[in-house]
Design an enzyme around this catalytic site. Structure first.
Site, PDB file in Angstrom:
ATOM      1  N   ARG A 182       0.840  -1.191   0.000  1.00 41.32           N
ATOM      2  CA  ARG A 182       0.000   0.000   0.000  1.00 41.32           C
ATOM      3  C   ARG A 182       0.880   1.247   0.000  1.00 41.32           C
ATOM      4  O   ARG A 182       2.108   1.151   0.063  1.00 41.32           O
ATOM      5  CB  ARG A 182      -0.923   0.003   1.220  1.00 41.32           C
ATOM      6  CG  ARG A 182      -0.229  -0.050   2.568  1.00 41.32           C
ATOM      7  CD  ARG A 182      -1.239  -0.329   3.675  1.00 41.32           C
ATOM      8  NE  ARG A 182      -0.610  -0.427   4.999  1.00 41.32           N
ATOM      9  CZ  ARG A 182      -1.226  -0.862   6.084  1.00 41.32           C
ATOM     10  NH1 ARG A 182      -2.486  -1.271   6.008  1.00 41.32           N
ATOM     11  NH2 ARG A 182      -0.611  -0.912   7.244  1.00 41.32           N
ATOM     12  N   HIS A 244       4.526  -1.680 -13.532  1.00 41.39           N
ATOM     13  CA  HIS A 244       4.509  -0.338 -12.941  1.00 41.39           C
ATOM     14  C   HIS A 244       3.067   0.129 -12.722  1.00 41.39           C
ATOM     15  O   HIS A 244       2.737   0.690 -11.660  1.00 41.39           O
ATOM     16  CB  HIS A 244       5.259   0.621 -13.868  1.00 41.39           C
ATOM     17  CG  HIS A 244       5.577   1.933 -13.237  1.00 41.39           C
ATOM     18  ND1 HIS A 244       6.158   2.969 -13.937  1.00 41.39           N
ATOM     19  CD2 HIS A 244       5.386   2.407 -11.984  1.00 41.39           C
ATOM     20  CE1 HIS A 244       6.323   4.008 -13.139  1.00 41.39           C
ATOM     21  NE2 HIS A 244       5.854   3.695 -11.948  1.00 41.39           N
ATOM     22  N   ARG A 276      -1.907   9.402 -12.073  1.00 39.40           N
ATOM     23  CA  ARG A 276      -1.081   8.378 -12.708  1.00 39.40           C
ATOM     24  C   ARG A 276      -1.660   7.877 -14.034  1.00 39.40           C
ATOM     25  O   ARG A 276      -0.921   7.352 -14.861  1.00 39.40           O
ATOM     26  CB  ARG A 276      -0.892   7.202 -11.745  1.00 39.40           C
ATOM     27  CG  ARG A 276      -0.209   7.609 -10.437  1.00 39.40           C
ATOM     28  CD  ARG A 276      -0.250   6.490  -9.407  1.00 39.40           C
ATOM     29  NE  ARG A 276       0.215   6.933  -8.099  1.00 39.40           N
ATOM     30  CZ  ARG A 276       1.472   6.874  -7.675  1.00 39.40           C
ATOM     31  NH1 ARG A 276       2.413   6.416  -8.481  1.00 39.40           N
ATOM     32  NH2 ARG A 276       1.804   7.283  -6.472  1.00 39.40           N
ATOM     33  N   CYS A 383      12.672   2.099   0.599  1.00 40.27           N
ATOM     34  CA  CYS A 383      11.512   1.751   1.423  1.00 40.27           C
ATOM     35  C   CYS A 383      11.444   0.230   1.517  1.00 40.27           C
ATOM     36  O   CYS A 383      11.316  -0.454   0.507  1.00 40.27           O
ATOM     37  CB  CYS A 383      10.235   2.310   0.792  1.00 40.27           C
ATOM     38  SG  CYS A 383       8.701   1.636   1.481  1.00 40.27           S
ATOM     39  N   CYS A 386       8.260  -1.362   0.103  1.00 41.41           N
ATOM     40  CA  CYS A 386       8.288  -1.284  -1.362  1.00 41.41           C
ATOM     41  C   CYS A 386       9.297  -2.274  -1.933  1.00 41.41           C
ATOM     42  O   CYS A 386       9.060  -2.886  -2.976  1.00 41.41           O
ATOM     43  CB  CYS A 386       8.643   0.130  -1.809  1.00 41.41           C
ATOM     44  SG  CYS A 386       7.568   1.427  -1.146  1.00 41.41           S
TER      45      CYS A 386
END
Length: 459
Positions: A182, A244, A276, A383, A386
């Protein structure tokens, strides 16, 4: 009817149509091209939507909640192999909570997914004596290590991605259900450096395609010339673009909307999704990115259909040390794979790497090495959450590609456990394969939610 009345009715109809168009414009700008037949495929978006949302998604989510698939072994401490000024994200939502030893089923911690740890060690010793001792009982430790390195090299030569060393002391188990993908707040120069490295240095990118929404870029990235790419390079770019897009959908669908002392509210952020994928906000690229998501879905779905014989073997088990649950999960797994195989409009991978044999082999090797490089870039993501999901999804896609281009090995695979199979998957590859497809399947389903939310916007 008087002309004045006709004019009034006509004007009313025109105003009505303008209102409808305006009300639906937000959804139209994101999804205007997300319909109909996909390029290089015999399938259409609507067929995938229906098949995924009704047939695949429910079964897949149930499977991924089981112990075998929810616990993923990963090394999040690998150094970045490409640049040295590497720091760690200080945001609290970037953190990953690893499992304690007691939280992981004993069967997963054993050296084999099928046997207990003690039995596995005995079997490995017997096999080593039988295979190596029969040739030369006086092999040195250096020779044994060299043989192991050769086998490792042979295994890696078939892979499209880098896998973590599961025996490394840095490797740890992570419960994927407790560490969901998330929005974490990870963005800016560090995040865009990752995607720039992927798109600009490690992707067969058509020159007319703009760089992702990069605030650091000195220009839009638009080039005047458009060079035609061969189908293989075009497919590679669309796979990366689709991945992506899927990640961006997850971040928009599980966004931190509100936080206070008592709770955190996660949900759909429509503005983030528009940023996006809106046609106007992305200079026409957003809807194309969403179409690439469907292309990625077809590739991974095809891999699941082709790997069915591997999992149908009686010698294969989703071993966690819980026999009843393990048997039920294998039945659910086979049911899901049969559903995948039943899809009527599969991608035809035989169109890739065809033609001149020498050129095809060179192109396939370039394809493989480039994707391996992308999987290594995931160790540069600062991250940790991530990085976790980036590693898992690139490994999953790499495993899908390995399956697609190992058809002969899969067909030749013996149905016995006492010989070396011609094709093999590690547990890390199996877990990443299905969880990666779970992410793509979830993205396709989330598009239905965003269509509905955007259609309600009055803009």
């Amino acid at each position: 009817m008087p002309n004045s009345m006709k004019s009034f009715i006509l004007l009313s109809l025109l105003l009505s149509s303008v209102h409808v168009t305006t009300a639906g414009s937000a959804a139209h700008r994101c999804f205007c091209q997300v319909t109909g037949t996909l390029d290089d495929c015999a399938c259409d978006v609507e067929t995938i939507d229906s098949f995924n949302n009704n047939e695949v998604f429910p079964k897949l989510q149930k499977l991924l909640s089981s112990d075998y698939f929810r616990f993923y072994q990963v090394n999040l401490n690998n150094p970045c192999p490409f640049w040295t000024d590497h720091s760690q994200c200080g945001l609290k939502y970037c953190a990953v909570k690893p499992c304690t030893p007691g939280e992981v089923p004993e069967g997963l911690k054993s050296s084999s997914y099928k046997y207990s740890e003690e039995a596995s060690e005995d079997i490995e010793k017997c096999e080593k004596v039988e295979k190596l001792g029969a040739v030369n009982g006086s092999l040195s430790d250096e020779t044994l290590q060299a043989l192991q390195e050769w086998k490792k090299h042979d295994d890696e030569s078939e892979r499209f991605c880098m896998l973590d060393d599961e025996d490394s002391p840095e490797s740890q188990y992570v419960d994927l259900l407790l560490n969901p993908e998330r929005f974490t707040g990870y963005k800016g120069p560090e995040a865009w450096r990752i995607w720039n490295s992927i798109y600009e240095e490690n992707c067969f990118k058509p020159y007319s395609v703009k760089r992702p929404l990069n605030p650091l870029a000195s220009n839009s990235g638009e080039h005047l010339l458009m060079f035609c790419l061969c189908v293989e390079k075009r497919a590679f770019f669309r796979l990366i673009s689709g991945l992506h897009s899927s990640i961006n959908i997850h971040l928009s669908a599980r966004y931190l909307l509100d936080e206070n002392w008592f709770e955190m509210k996660w949900g759909h952020n429509v503005s983030e999704f528009q940023l996006r994928f809106d046609e106007e906000l992305t200079e026409g690229e957003g809807p194309k990115r969403l179409r690439n998501l469907y292309f990625l879905y077809l590739i991974e779905l095809r891999a699941l259909a082709k790997i069915l014989p591997y999992f149908e073997r009686s010698t294969f088990n989703l071993y966690t040390g819980q026999p009843t649950q393990d048997n039920e999960n294998k039945k659910l797994l086979l049911e899901l794979l049969h559903v995948a195989k039943s899809f009527p409009l599969h991608f035809d991978e035989t169109a890739l790497f065809a033609g001149n044999k020498k050129e095809a082999m060179k192109l396939k090797e370039d394809f493989k090495l480039t994707f391996k490089n992308i999987s290594r870039i995931m160790d540069c993501v600062e991250c940790f959450k991530c990085r976790l999901w980036g590693k898992l999804q690139t490994q999953g896609l790499g495993t899908a590609l390995k399956i697609l281009f190992s058809e002969r090995q899969i067909e030749a695979m013996p149905n016995t456990s006492n010989t070396n199979p011609s094709f093999q998957l590690s547990r890390q590859e199996i877990v990443s394969l299905f969880n990666a497809f779970g992410r793509i399947s979830t993205s396709v389903r989330e598009l239905k939610n965003f269509r509905s939310l955007l259609s309600k916007l009055k803009q």
